[in-house]
Write an enzyme that holds these catalytic residues in place. Structure first.
Site, PDB file in Angstrom:
ATOM      1  N   GLY A  14      -4.739   3.748  -3.523  1.00 22.95           N
ATOM      2  CA  GLY A  14      -6.003   4.371  -3.884  1.00 22.95           C
ATOM      3  C   GLY A  14      -5.800   5.787  -4.354  1.00 22.95           C
ATOM      4  CG  ASP A  15      -2.929   8.595  -2.817  1.00 20.89           C
ATOM      5  OD1 ASP A  15      -4.040   8.700  -2.266  1.00 20.89           O
ATOM      6  OD2 ASP A  15      -1.858   8.909  -2.281  1.00 20.89           O
TER       7      ASP A  15
ATOM      8  CG  ASP B 184      -1.691   1.152   1.442  1.00 21.34           C
ATOM      9  OD1 ASP B 184      -2.241   1.596   0.435  1.00 21.34           O
ATOM     10  OD2 ASP B 184      -1.797   1.642   2.572  1.00 21.34           O
ATOM     11  CE  LYS B 185       0.530   7.279  -2.608  1.00 24.04           C
ATOM     12  NZ  LYS B 185       0.707   8.258  -1.569  1.00 24.04           N
ATOM     13  CB  THR B 186      -1.767   6.310   2.085  1.00 23.11           C
ATOM     14  OG1 THR B 186      -1.914   6.721   0.753  1.00 23.11           O
ATOM     15  CG2 THR B 186      -1.939   7.439   3.037  1.00 23.11           C
TER      16      THR B 186
ATOM     17  NE  ARG C   1      -8.088   8.811  -9.060  1.00 17.59           N
ATOM     18  CZ  ARG C   1      -7.933   9.571  -7.982  1.00 17.59           C
ATOM     19  NH1 ARG C   1      -8.034   9.050  -6.780  1.00 17.59           N
ATOM     20  NH2 ARG C   1      -7.698  10.855  -8.107  1.00 17.59           N
TER      21      ARG C   1
ATOM     22  CE  LYS D 292     -13.105  15.737   3.814  1.00 16.86           C
ATOM     23  NZ  LYS D 292     -12.732  15.608   5.219  1.00 16.86           N
TER      24      LYS D 292
ATOM     25  CG  ASP E 112      -3.900  -1.429   2.765  1.00 15.10           C
ATOM     26  OD1 ASP E 112      -4.114  -1.150   1.580  1.00 15.10           O
ATOM     27  OD2 ASP E 112      -3.457  -0.624   3.591  1.00 15.10           O
TER      28      ASP E 112
ATOM     29  CD  GLU F 244     -12.753  13.119   8.303  1.00 15.63           C
ATOM     30  OE1 GLU F 244     -12.720  12.837   9.529  1.00 15.63           O
ATOM     31  OE2 GLU F 244     -13.749  12.990   7.598  1.00 15.63           O
TER      32      GLU F 244
END
Lengths: 344, 1221
Positions: free
Chosen positions: B812-813, B429-431, B935, B689, B965, B623
């Protein structure tokens, strides 16, 4: 202010938990391996030579008396109908056979290590416990040598006891045509522990060992019951008969010898002098049905037991291999070393 | 626990019993009434007399007594045995032991033959018993906890044990109490009718969750009186979905109110911040969601173990062949004697002849007993022990300990440590995994103007606040003035230096607004720029689910109004609807609305002091970052209630927004919205948002010319900035708003309420409802949040790549952000060529894949002939251009890996994962050095992992930190969770949990390598050892008429593996290091050793077998020739063989051992000492026991025999001589 809660999870920093235990990593460098092999090899060769020479000093006189060949002295005894047959085997010694001389009988192609044979005995009987003479202990495996055809209990039961070797021998030195009997010593030929601990006779009833065997029958193949195994020596009867004890200790391999007597007494304490000898064989034990062979062996012993060249040879071979290897390695190493030097 | 044979059924410890129980209950109910099969109906217990109980409709539900034990005193033995016999190995060994009781085939003393099996079984049983006892103790403790239950007779709350609680009981909960069951919240002492709970025990998240009193009970002013309660609750059957609860409450009036997960307090959670709450028990005991979720540990079988099982199977084959050989040999041996039975041949017990064939059949069974050691009974136990030790060492590694969070690596799966050494693909995963997931607000664009905020990382600033989301512990740093400087990381997201220009604008805007408010001028006179800025910050502040709390009083909510009679307090949507219809509002109410809310008096003081110290607890770090950013611009969130958000603004002071609806974030919509009533304009406003891709699609510039033109301009500019942000590696979010007319709102609300109260398909209806609302938005601006890379990520990736691991990043980015991060962490190389796959349709995707494949082939598939020219080129331009060459890892994998990067977006990925295209996709992807999927949804992540794992037959590792994940982590061979910022779901699902990504390097390269090589060597050694020992007996069969007799005494035969030779290999299997940790990390290439299974290849098993046979030949025949034709007896000959076999085996282990520690020496010494001690004691113990063999005094005699020593020296050396060469 010390903050103890902060590092509660911190692992212990010890050599063990961090897998940093001092360790010896054997690095097989040429400097260690080649001398190592050389030393081991030389040591082995030394031991090997010692063993071999020791083995060479042992004298052995072996004679097969099965009587397979028609011209062999015991041939006539091989006919099954010929009971109580006696034959005579002669041999001569050119030098003194130094004593003490051990007198073995040997059998080959005889499977005392056969599994069903091996379990066919009852130790409870053999410790002289008369309770097990008639009623069988649960773990015994004596059958079918447990009861005779009349359903009488056999003591000692089982195949091992039943198949006891029953050839007997008398040794004579022939001096000027006359036979001089060589005294054979049958004492202490079995293991000390067998005679003193493992096997016990039943306690005599009214002073008679025979009475203790009341209600039992002898093994089928035996000529006499257990309490009459040795008519000459009343103390050598029952389960404590030396020949019986020797037989009961099963041989490891199908070719084996068992100690029959020692020659330690009288004129022969120093050994068998050179000369002609005659061995009288009371031929009882049939072996030809299973292609077996019988022999007698006279041998003296060294610190390493009976004659055996093999162990010495094994040491010599392994030792030589080590030396050869170290030489080969040295050559290879030298080659690489020099080529490395060339590169450099 | 002991491993099974070819498969293992690890009992799912607690979950299983829970489930069976609940199914039992269900069955029971089904019989009772069919009507109840879909829903559960709960009445209040106090309406019924429990002592009679007969007519209580709740009586069929499970009570709150929990029993997680598997056994009772009576059932332990049969049940435990039954479970153990599910393992094939145990059955096999019991079968062999029982064979011994059959007189014709027995080989050993039957009782003794049982020993190993009984030993293994009882070790396992004792372990099970102990575990069960612990469970029993904890059950008992839990069952006897106290709670306050309303008693019908005493008419008040009385203390009862948890286990006495029943569905339908009213319970009163106090602050910091743990919930005993799943409770529907009916009343709370909180004036807002809220109850705060901490769900750490359920999902590991420490931030507070708000739960709300059931709507119809909110208006109750007086204390809740159980006797007045007469409603009936209808809800779902018990299920394990923590995030779902549906049902409705039917009042006597017939009115139905929907029940949501927000009304349900789950068992195991802790009440916080709320003095008292009352609820009715809905699910109890094993039917609570927490218990239904309680699944036992995960069981995975490692690759090595699968491989090992194949060889165990081969061992069985070898065993059968050996037995068959012996049986045939025996048959022939018997046959040669014909009718003349030799004296040593024993007839059958009945005295009849055994025919050779029958004997052979009996013998076959006997041989199975004699050779049973070939199937290593202790192997399975030993592997378990070694793995537990390995896990212990991994746990203990200082270098995998993170000081900052005081956490170290956790191994959650105990049985796949060696898989760590065989990984081939890493899916990351990245984030939060590659990056810190500590979001820092960097830039924003409002109304098309870009403002950048420059952060200052105040590294050692003594800041007393703690990270959001981290629970302040007593004595924790939050209260300690000498805070450790290492905490600085946490501060970065708050330390935002506002852009002065934007700051000015905010000030200007607020002052204007204030001015206008005082002069009662309509607000639309404010220039749209300023208005947008204002809205932008309001959106940042309120469009979230952030909880506000103050650090001084942990978990203390701030800004709690004491009065509830002002206008905007009405929480029910229905009442809002009615109020909307009111044409005119009372004046004082309006004023009230504009004035700051009236907080509790002491709280106000506290607030004044600690204003800057407010903590925001958010579900996602984005957030929180946004709220902190807004606060930096003086637009601070000061209070949040379910129906109201309070914002403090410069000049304007505190403004309360009535929160009409919150349309929560979901991964499909990729956005969230709030519907509020704007206190200044009185308009119903929607603030949204979300991800820029989705928000941008929903923007509809106004139709009228002037406005529309401006908005289109903003849209255009913002898009440009968004691209810029993405190029900088920032995470982008778009902020939009929408003003609803009352009519629009009313019509939407109608549908929405229907959706909210629906029981069936509620989620879908709510989703559709949200979609209806989020249309025609007006773009306000966009934000760029930075997510910094974690320490050491590029180095780790580089070294993992050198180790031959393929690294795929699934995020997901958005694409640009992902690519940038990928460059930053050296996943993509600037010199690398990147194939980007973006397709709009299946066909386009197919074409794209086809083209890329051709491209790759054309470009990289060089002719197989070695081309000197190319080779020279290769040497020269290795790093400067993509060359057709096996890259550093190429030669080890079956396909070429080029210096290519593949970037694919979520939509294309969906097409590519289609059955028809997946092969093409894989063909392209596997020839690329790195793959980046942007994404991608959680499902896609897991599909990719599954695809690669199944199609390429490679070992996969998935690493991630968030809930998204989880599926990927579960699918992969090894799942690694990062215990980071996003809760614990990933950790809960993982096999290993790491504090930081960079620890992956040591975990894989060092521990993985060690675990793999240790276990592989140990398993091979085990096979060797057993084969070598058994072969000794096999050779003997040639000399005992294939009769199954053994020269090795039965005791040695049975305990040889179990005791005498067991310890050294365990020590070596645990401690041996073939390469030092430093070397392994410096030379990652060594990892390929494990990837290619080089320590344990199928041929190695056979090599070991051959070696074993050779060694056994030496160990058999040297003593054979040394003793042939002598008066040696069976066991006097067999015991030296046993001894020298032991020496040979230990010496063999010594050669295999690479590092000798004191432990190794000690274990070997211990083994030898143990053997001689046991032998001496055994040989001295009983002259007549241990039939059929009898080894009395043999060892003692041997020790006095020089031949014995001579044999023991020469044989092992001779046997191992080939090993030294």
């Amino acid at each position: 202010m010390k903050n103890e809660g902060k590092s509660a999870q911190r692992p212990d920093n010890t050599a063990f938990t961090q897998q940093r235990l001092p360790a010896w990593q054997p690095i097989l460098s040429a400097g260690i391996v080649i001398p190592g092999f050389l030393i081991i090899g030389l040591a082995f060769i030394g031991i090997g030579i010692g063993l071999f020479l020791t083995s060479q000093t042992i004298q052995v006189q072996e004679m097969d008396y099965t009587g397979v060949e028609k011209d062999s002295p015991c041939f006539r005894c091989t006919i099954p109908s010929n009971l109580n047959c006696t034959c005579e085997v002669t041999f001569s010694l050119s030098t003194l056979f130094t004593g003490p001389v051990f007198f073995y009988y040997g059998l080959s192609n005889y499977y005392q290590n056969f599994r069903r044979y091996g379990v066919s005995k009852d130790y409870n009987q053999l410790t002289g416990d008369t309770r097990y003479f008639k009623s069988r202990s649960p773990e015994e495996d004596c059958s079918p040598y447990s009861y005779d055809s009349n359903n009488n209990p056999i003591v000692p039961c089982g195949a091992i006891a039943n198949s006891i070797f029953n050839d007997t021998f008398e040794l004579y030195q022939i001096i000027n045509g006359t036979k001089k009997q060589v005294p054979l010593d049958g004492r202490g030929i079995s293991w000390w522990t067998d005679y003193n601990i493992k096997y016990r006779n039943p306690s005599p009833v009214n002073g008679s060992l025979a009475k203790a065997f009341d209600g039992t029958v002898k093994p089928i193949n035996w000529p006499r019951p257990a309490y009459e195994l040795d008519l000459t020596d009343p103390n050598n009867n029952g389960f404590l008969n030396q020949d019986f004890l020797v037989w009961m200790r099963r041989a490891a391999l199908p070719q084996f010898r068992k100690l029959y007597r020692r020659i330690t007494d009288g004129d022969y304490a120093a050994g068998l002098p050179a000369g002609n000898y005659s061995l009288t064989v009371h031929y009882n034990y049939p072996v030809l049905s299973f292609d077996g062979r019988k022999k007698v062996v006279f041998s003296n012993v060294s610190w390493m037991g009976g004659k055996n060249n093999f162990l010495g040879l094994a040491y010599l071979v392994v030792g030589s291999l080590c030396v050869v290897m170290s030489v080969v390695m040295l050559v290879v190493y030298a080659k690489f070393k020099f080529s490395d030097d060339d590169d450099a | 626990p002991m491993i099974g044979f070819f498969g293992r059924s690890m009992a799912r410890e607690t979950g299983e019993s829970g489930e069976t129980k609940s199914t039992k209950v269900k069955k029971h109910k089904r019989r009772k009434s069919k009507k109840e099969s879909k829903t559960r109906i709960v009445h209040a217990n106090i309406l019924y007399d429990l002592t009679k109980g007969g007519d209580n409709p709740n009586r069929h539900y499970a009570n709150n007594k929990i029993k997680t034990t598997k056994y009772t005193l009576l059932s332990f033995l049969p049940k435990n045995l039954f479970e153990q016999f599910h393992r094939f190995a145990n059955v096999y060994f019991v079968f062999i032991a029982l064979l011994n009781f059959v007189p014709v085939v027995n080989a050993f003393q039957p009782e003794l033959a049982l020993a190993p099996v009984v030993f293994i079984l009882s070790v396992t049983a004792i372990k099970d018993l102990w575990e069960d006892y612990r469970r029993h103790r904890s059950d008992k403790e839990i069952n006897h906890m106290d709670c306050l239950v309303y008693s019908r007779n005493e008419k008040q709350y009385v203390e009862k044990y948890w286990k006495e609680l029943r569905v339908g009981d009213f319970i009163r909960l106090r602050c910091n109490e743990i919930l005993p069951a799943d409770v529907l919240l009916l009343s709370s002492s909180d004036p807002d009718r809220l109850c705060h709970i901490e769900t750490a025990t359920l999902d590991g998240e420490t931030n507070l969750k708000q739960r709300q009193v059931v709507r119809s009970f909110i208006d109750l002013d007086c204390e809740f009186d159980p006797f007045k309660y007469n409603s009936v609750i209808e809800c779902e059957k018990p299920n394990n979905d923590l995030n779902r609860f549906r049902g409705y409450i039917i009042h006597r009036s017939g009115r139905r109110d929907g029940l949501y997960k927000d009304n349900l307090l789950l068992r195991g959670c802790t009440i916080r911040n709320t003095e008292e709450a009352v609820g009715i028990v809905i699910y109890a005991g094993h039917e609570t969601k927490a218990m239904l979720n309680n699944n036992g540990p995960r069981y995975k079988r490692s690759k090595l173990e699968r491989q090992m099982n194949v060889d165990v199977f081969w061992c069985v084959v070898i065993l059968l062949v050996m037995c068959l050989f012996s049986a045939i040999g025996h048959g022939l041996w018997m046959f040669q004697y014909g009718d003349k039975r030799p004296v040593f041949d024993v007839l059958s017990p009945e005295g009849t002849d055994l025919s050779p064939v029958v004997s052979a059949i009996y013998l076959f069974l006997t041989m199975i007993i004699v050779f049973q050691v070939l199937i290593p009974i202790s192997l399975f136990v030993s592997i378990e022990i070694v793995k537990i030790c390995q896990v212990y060492f991994i746990h203990q590694d200082m270098e995998l300990y993170d000081e900052e969070t005081d956490s170290h690596l956790q191994c959650r799966a105990l049985n796949i440590t060696e898989d760590l050494g065989q990984m081939q693909y890493i899916f990351s995963d990245k984030t939060g995994t590659l990056t810190e997931n500590k979001m820092v607000f960097r830039r924003c664009t409002v109304a098309g103007v870009e403002y950048s905020a420059v952060n200052q990382y105040k590294i050692e600033a003594p800041n007393l606040t703690v990270a959001p989301g981290a629970e302040p512990k007593p004595n924790g740093p939050a209260f300690c003035p000498n805070t450790l400087p290492s905490l600085f990381m946490y501060h970065s997201e708050k330390d935002i230096t506002p852009d002065p220009q934007l700051m000015d604008k905010v000030n200007e805007c607020s002052s204007q607004m204030e001015f206008m408010r005082f002069h009662s001028q309509p607000l639309n006179q404010i220039p749209p720029d300023l208005c947008d800025i204002f809205d932008f910050f309001i959106a940042l502040t309120i469009c979230n689910t952030v909880v506000v709390s103050s650090p001084n009083q942990p978990r203390q909510k701030v800004g709690r109004p004491t009065t509830r009679n002002y206008l905007l307090s009405s929480p029910s949507a229905e009442s809002t609807l009615t109020k909307l219809n009111e044409e005119k509002r009372p004046e004082h109410d309006l004023q009230h609305a504009f004035s700051p809310t009236r907080p509790n008096f002491e709280k106000t003081k506290a607030l004044a002091q600690d204003e800057c110290e407010l903590r925001y607890e958010a579900e996602s770090p984005d957030e929180a970052a946004l709220v902190y950013a807004a606060r930096a611009y003086k637009c601070a969130l000061v209070g949040r209630l379910p129906d109201q958000v309070t914002v403090e603004l410069p000049h304007l002071g505190k403004l309360s927004f009535e929160l009409l609806h919150t349309l929560g974030f979901d991964s499909t919509r990729k956005r969230m919205s709030v519907v509020v009533k704007h206190p200044l304009t009185e308009q119903i406003t929607v603030y949204s948002k979300g991800a820029d891709s989705v928000i941008m699609d929903l923007i509809r510039p106004g139709t009228d010319d002037c406005k529309g033109k401006r908005q289109r301009k903003i849209l255009y500019k913002t898009q440009n900035y968004l691209n810029l942000y993405a190029a900088d590696g920032l995470r982008t979010l778009c902020i939009a708003k929408k003003v609803l007319s009352k009519e629009e709102y009313a019509s939407w609300l109608q549908h929405h309420l229907e959706a909210e109260t629906a029981i069936q398909r509620r989620e879908e209806l709510l989703f559709e409802s949200a979609l209806r609302l989020e249309t025609n938005l007006q773009l306000l601006g966009a934000t760029g949040i930075e997510d910094r890379l974690q320490d050491g990520v590029p180095e780790t990736i580089a070294s993992l790549r050198k180790a031959g691991l393929q690294i795929w990043v699934l995020t997901g980015d958005k694409q640009e952000t992902a690519i940038n991060i990928a460059y930053a962490c050296k996943l993509l190389d600037p010199e690398e060529e990147i194939i980007t796959l973006n397709a709009d349709s299946q066909e386009a995707c197919a074409v794209l894949l086809e083209n890329s494949l051709h491209y790759i082939q054309a470009k990289f598939l060089c002719n197989p002939r070695p081309d000197p020219q190319a080779a020279r080129d290769y040497a020269g331009i290795h790093f400067s251009s993509p060359v057709c060459s096996p890259a550093s890892s190429g030669h080890s994998s079956p396909f070429l890996v080029h210096r290519l990067g593949l970037v694919i977006d979520g939509r294309t990925l969906a097409y590519a994962l289609d059955k028809s295209l997946e092969d093409d996709f894989l063909a392209v992807a596997r020839s690329c050095r790195s793959v980046l999927c942007c994404r991608s949804t959680p499902l896609q992540k897991s599909m990719v992992v599954k695809l690669v794992r199944n199609k390429l037959k490679v070992m996969t590792l998935a690493i991630g930190d968030g809930a998204n994940d989880v599926s990927m982590i579960q699918v992969a061979d090894v799942g690694v969770g990062i215990s980071g910022q996003e809760g614990m779901q990933a950790v809960m699902a993982s096999d290993f949990a790491l504090p930081r990504f960079r620890y992956l390097q040591k975990l894989l390269l060092v521990h993985g390598h060690w675990c793999y090589s240790r276990l592989a060597n140990m398993i091979l050694y085990f096979f060797y050892k057993n084969a070598m020992f058994v072969a000794l007996i096999f050779w003997y069969q040639f000399y005992c008429g294939f009769s199954g007799s053994a020269m090795v005494d039965q005791w040695y035969l049975i305990f040889f593996n179990l005791m005498f030779s067991a310890f050294p290999q365990l020590i070596t299997g645990t401690l041996d290091k073939d390469v030092s940790a430093e070397t392994l990390q410096e030379l990652p290439q060594l990892y390929m050793n494990g990837q290619n299974s080089e320590e344990y290849k199928p041929y190695m098993f056979w090599m070991n077998m051959i070696d074993a046979f050779y060694q056994s030949l030496i160990c058999f025949f040297i003593p054979y020739f040394a003793y042939v034709d002598s008066d040696v007896d069976l066991f006097t000959w067999g015991t030296p063989i046993t001894t020298l076999a032991l020496f040979t085996i230990l010496l063999h282990l010594g050669i295999e051992t690479k590092t000798w520690t004191l432990m190794n020496w000690m274990s070997i010494g211990f083994s030898i000492a143990l053997f001689f001690t046991v032998a001496l004691c055994y040989n001295a113990s009983c002259p007549t026991c241990f039939s059929p063999s009898n080894t009395y005094w043999i060892m003692q005699k041997l020790l006095g025999d020089p031949i014995f020593y001579l044999l023991c020296v020469v044989t092992p050396i001779a046997a191992l001589l080939p090993r030294y060469i």
